[in-house]
Design a protein around this motif. Structure first.
Motif, PDB file in Angstrom:
ATOM      1  N   LEU A  63     -13.885 -12.540  18.006  1.00 55.71           N
ATOM      2  CA  LEU A  63     -13.239 -12.910  19.263  1.00 55.71           C
ATOM      3  C   LEU A  63     -11.755 -12.588  19.239  1.00 55.71           C
ATOM      4  O   LEU A  63     -11.200 -12.029  20.200  1.00 55.71           O
ATOM      5  N   LYS A  64     -11.082 -12.917  18.151  1.00 54.43           N
ATOM      6  CA  LYS A  64      -9.641 -12.636  18.047  1.00 54.43           C
ATOM      7  C   LYS A  64      -9.370 -11.137  18.067  1.00 54.43           C
ATOM      8  O   LYS A  64      -8.397 -10.676  18.657  1.00 54.43           O
ATOM      9  N   GLU A  65     -10.229 -10.375  17.413  1.00 56.98           N
ATOM     10  CA  GLU A  65     -10.092  -8.918  17.417  1.00 56.98           C
ATOM     11  C   GLU A  65     -10.237  -8.369  18.836  1.00 56.98           C
ATOM     12  O   GLU A  65      -9.446  -7.521  19.283  1.00 56.98           O
ATOM     13  N   LEU A  66     -11.224  -8.850  19.554  1.00 50.29           N
ATOM     14  CA  LEU A  66     -11.442  -8.400  20.923  1.00 50.29           C
ATOM     15  C   LEU A  66     -10.242  -8.745  21.794  1.00 50.29           C
ATOM     16  O   LEU A  66      -9.793  -7.922  22.603  1.00 50.29           O
ATOM     17  N   TRP A  67      -9.709  -9.955  21.648  1.00 56.47           N
ATOM     18  CA  TRP A  67      -8.525 -10.367  22.420  1.00 56.47           C
ATOM     19  C   TRP A  67      -7.342  -9.445  22.119  1.00 56.47           C
ATOM     20  O   TRP A  67      -6.648  -8.978  23.033  1.00 56.47           O
ATOM     21  N   TYR A  68      -7.110  -9.198  20.858  1.00 54.80           N
ATOM     22  CA  TYR A  68      -5.957  -8.403  20.416  1.00 54.80           C
ATOM     23  C   TYR A  68      -5.962  -7.015  21.048  1.00 54.80           C
ATOM     24  O   TYR A  68      -4.946  -6.547  21.569  1.00 54.80           O
ATOM     25  N   TYR A  69      -7.127  -6.377  21.050  1.00 52.82           N
ATOM     26  CA  TYR A  69      -7.184  -5.001  21.541  1.00 52.82           C
ATOM     27  C   TYR A  69      -7.442  -4.907  23.044  1.00 52.82           C
ATOM     28  O   TYR A  69      -7.085  -3.897  23.662  1.00 52.82           O
ATOM     29  N   ALA A  70      -8.038  -5.923  23.649  1.00 49.63           N
ATOM     30  CA  ALA A  70      -8.174  -5.921  25.111  1.00 49.63           C
ATOM     31  C   ALA A  70      -6.808  -5.955  25.775  1.00 49.63           C
ATOM     32  O   ALA A  70      -6.630  -5.430  26.879  1.00 49.63           O
ATOM     33  N   PHE A  71      -5.840  -6.563  25.090  1.00 49.68           N
ATOM     34  CA  PHE A  71      -4.478  -6.602  25.605  1.00 49.68           C
ATOM     35  C   PHE A  71      -3.591  -5.563  24.935  1.00 49.68           C
ATOM     36  O   PHE A  71      -2.373  -5.690  24.909  1.00 49.68           O
ATOM     37  N   GLN A  72      -4.215  -4.528  24.377  1.00 50.74           N
ATOM     38  CA  GLN A  72      -3.503  -3.315  23.991  1.00 50.74           C
ATOM     39  C   GLN A  72      -4.055  -2.138  24.791  1.00 50.74           C
ATOM     40  O   GLN A  72      -4.017  -0.990  24.351  1.00 50.74           O
ATOM     41  N   CYS A  73      -4.552  -2.429  25.958  1.00 48.97           N
ATOM     42  CA  CYS A  73      -5.021  -1.413  26.910  1.00 48.97           C
ATOM     43  C   CYS A  73      -4.325  -1.693  28.230  1.00 48.97           C
ATOM     44  O   CYS A  73      -4.352  -2.816  28.724  1.00 48.97           O
ATOM     45  N   SER A  74      -3.677  -0.692  28.788  1.00 47.72           N
ATOM     46  CA  SER A  74      -2.962  -0.875  30.055  1.00 47.72           C
ATOM     47  C   SER A  74      -3.822  -0.520  31.256  1.00 47.72           C
ATOM     48  O   SER A  74      -3.319  -0.415  32.373  1.00 47.72           O
ATOM     49  N   GLU A  75      -5.116  -0.319  31.047  1.00 50.29           N
ATOM     50  CA  GLU A  75      -6.059  -0.010  32.125  1.00 50.29           C
ATOM     51  C   GLU A  75      -5.639   1.248  32.886  1.00 50.29           C
ATOM     52  O   GLU A  75      -5.880   1.376  34.081  1.00 50.29           O
ATOM     53  N   CYS A  76      -5.037   2.195  32.189  1.00 47.97           N
ATOM     54  CA  CYS A  76      -4.495   3.380  32.869  1.00 47.97           C
ATOM     55  C   CYS A  76      -5.587   4.384  33.228  1.00 47.97           C
ATOM     56  O   CYS A  76      -5.387   5.231  34.089  1.00 47.97           O
ATOM     57  N   ARG A  77      -6.715   4.365  32.484  1.00 49.17           N
ATOM     58  CA  ARG A  77      -7.879   5.203  32.772  1.00 49.17           C
ATOM     59  C   ARG A  77      -7.676   6.676  32.412  1.00 49.17           C
ATOM     60  O   ARG A  77      -8.425   7.536  32.840  1.00 49.17           O
TER      61      ARG A  77
END
Length: 537
Positions: free
Chosen positions: A150-164
């Motif tokens: 869960l912590k890993e998923l949180w960390y990297y989900a917020f290292q994506c700027s959704e730029c596509r």
């Protein structure tokens, strides 16, 4: 923690880990994450599990049944969104996206490759939503949901700027941003939001804008713009607020109201509309074009977006025009009709100056200001002197959402070339649909994650550096409020000597207005070319 110097940050190691990605532990490093959402902000909008917690704490104070909440939330969204399930199923791990993400390029972290970032959630999908994963487990690419996962998923989900950007290169058309944005939505079910998103969401729900500005504060700020424009041009503009019966409701991102260089963009818009005699009004209640709810959940985005059309109905305007912003255009044009359907109480937007029908806005009745202004220039409705911008050698940053998601590519370039004599494009594989992100979008423009921002912005900075060295570029134009906020420190760090501006600042500099005094300065109170030493009276 001090930010590393550029020469240190530029030493990036693309070393393949010695262990399988599932067996390689994630280390959450300071400078690479945003602070946890404050409980007061979560409470205000009824977000789940509001409490005080720190990312560095071992105990994130999750609900007792947090695994059940997450898994049920995942199953619900897999059933609800066909595209989500499709994107989770069809990836063949070809690696076409691997080196396209600016966060991977800037960090060298394999888990920032879009394919692997998506795999963090896909492995849970396989475990809890597919037969093969339930039976074969790790052999089928599935893994159990535990606190470290869960912590890993949180960390990297917020290292994506959704730029596509990654989706442009995917041969299957997988939109990894949809995977990571839904990962954020699942994390939000557990109260795992970041405060740079939760704070603006709460502010917008309370006051109508991300900054929490009250109506009187907004009006007071416009008084400053009016005085600054009069000093520069001799013209006193007269904006109106909450005026019923105006033809157009004009809405900008609130970040441009209080932060340079966005303020110069707003001043440019004020001057342009005054020169046209445009029948428009501002709202001090729907005072935000952006929608940080989009970075949290579809439902929250819908709740915040409603204020715009409620205000348009209350003020009885004909149509809506939006200022220079990024993600607001994706929300307005690609999500609006799903949420609300056509806005039948508004009229099809038609320029009152040229008579042009903006046909791509028929359903949601909103026009981008760059569409509006480029149409004015094409029809010869503006008196422009591009020599007034000769002190600037300009390049253009395609903001991800208007460009890649919306296809607004030619209008800003046409405007800039009409008001500037010196314009140079960055390399072709870094602009238009392939544009690199600013590195700080989707709520990542906080101060505490500065290393992440500088690493994520490195590819964009490298492209700017190229034209800076080759052509002497000293001004980076853009059409997004977040860009105007985060690109200045990025340029100061990686490409000193390059400033940042909005498009309509350049328009206002070049605009020859009826009744203006002899202009000696631009909107920044800098001397116009050839006016050095002239007194501004």
């Amino acid at each position: 923690m001090a930010t590393p110097k550029p020469e240190e940050l530029a030493k990036i190691h693309y070393t393949t880990p010695k262990t399988n990605w599932m067996d390689t532990p994630t280390v959450i490093r300071p400078g690479m994450y945003c602070y946890a959402g404050k409980p007061k902000n979560l409470k205000y909008v009824d977000f789940p599990n509001p409490r005080s917690w720190l990312v560095t704490d071992e105990d994130w104070k999750l609900p007792e049944n947090w695994q059940e909440i997450f898994i049920e939330g995942l199953r619900e969204r897999v059933d609800k969104y066909r595209s989500f399930r499709l994107f989770l199923d069809i990836c063949v791990r070809c690696g076409a996206c691997a080196d396209k993400c600016h966060y991977f390029i800037g960090s060298g972290d394999p888990k920032n490759m879009p394919v692997l970032r998506a795999e963090l959630l896909r492995s849970l999908y396989r475990k809890y939503c597919t037969t093969s994963g339930k039976i074969m487990g790790k052999i089928a690419g599935a893994r159990d949901l535990n606190i470290n996962v869960l912590k890993e998923l949180w960390y990297y989900a917020f290292q994506c700027s959704e730029c596509r950007r990654c989706s442009v290169f995917c041969p299957y058309g997988i939109d990894t941003a949809e995977i990571t944005i839904l990962a954020r939505e699942l994390l939000n079910l557990l109260g795992l939001n970041i405060d740079w998103i939760a704070g603006p969401v709460a502010n917008c729900y309370r006051t109508g804008n991300h900054m929490g500005l009250q109506p009187h504060t907004i009006v007071d700020m416009f008084d400053v713009y009016v005085k600054d424009l009069e000093r520069a041009t001799g013209i006193k503009v007269t904006p109106t607020f909450n005026r019923k019966g105006a033809e157009i409701l004009f809405i900008v991102p609130s970040g441009s109201l209080f932060a340079d260089p966005g303020t110069f963009t707003v001043m440019g818009e004020l001057l342009l509309f005054h020169e046209l005699g445009l029948d428009y009004t501002w709202s001090t209640f729907a005072s935000e074009g952006g929608d940080f709810g989009f970075f949290t959940s579809n439902e929250m985005a819908k709740r915040l977006h409603a204020k715009i059309y409620n205000e348009a109905k209350r003020l009885k305007v004909k149509w809506v025009m939006g200022g220079e912003c990024g993600h607001m255009w994706r929300v307005w044009h690609q999500y609006h009709n799903t949420w609300y359907g056509p806005m039948d109480f508004l009229e099809e937007p038609v320029s009152p100056i040229t008579g042009t029908k903006f046909e791509n806005t028929i359903s949601n009745k909103t026009v981008h200001i760059c569409e509006f202004t480029s149409d004015l220039i094409r029809n010869g409705k503006l008196n422009l002197d591009p020599k007034r911008n000769d002190n600037y050698i300009v390049t253009f940053h395609d903001s991800c959402n208007p460009a890649r998601a919306m296809g607004i590519l030619e209008e800003p370039r046409y405007i800039i070339k009409s008001v500037c004599n010196n314009f140079y494009e960055m390399p072709s594989n870094t602009i238009r649909e392939q544009t690199f992100c600013c590195g700080s979008g989707s709520g990542l423009n906080a101060g505490e994650d500065m290393e992440l921002r500088l690493r994520g912005g490195l590819p964009r900075a490298n492209a700017v550096r190229h034209v800076h060295k080759k052509h002497g570029v000293n001004m980076l134009a853009c059409m997004c409020a977040i860009d105007r906020a985060v690109l200045p420190p990025l340029m100061d760090y990686w490409v000193p000597g390059v400033e940042v501006c909005g498009i309509h600042e350049l328009v206002a500099n070049a605009l020859i207005c009826k009744g203006e005094k002899k202009r000696t300065t631009n909107l920044r109170n800098e001397p116009l070319p050839g006016m050095e030493g002239e007194e501004n009276v």
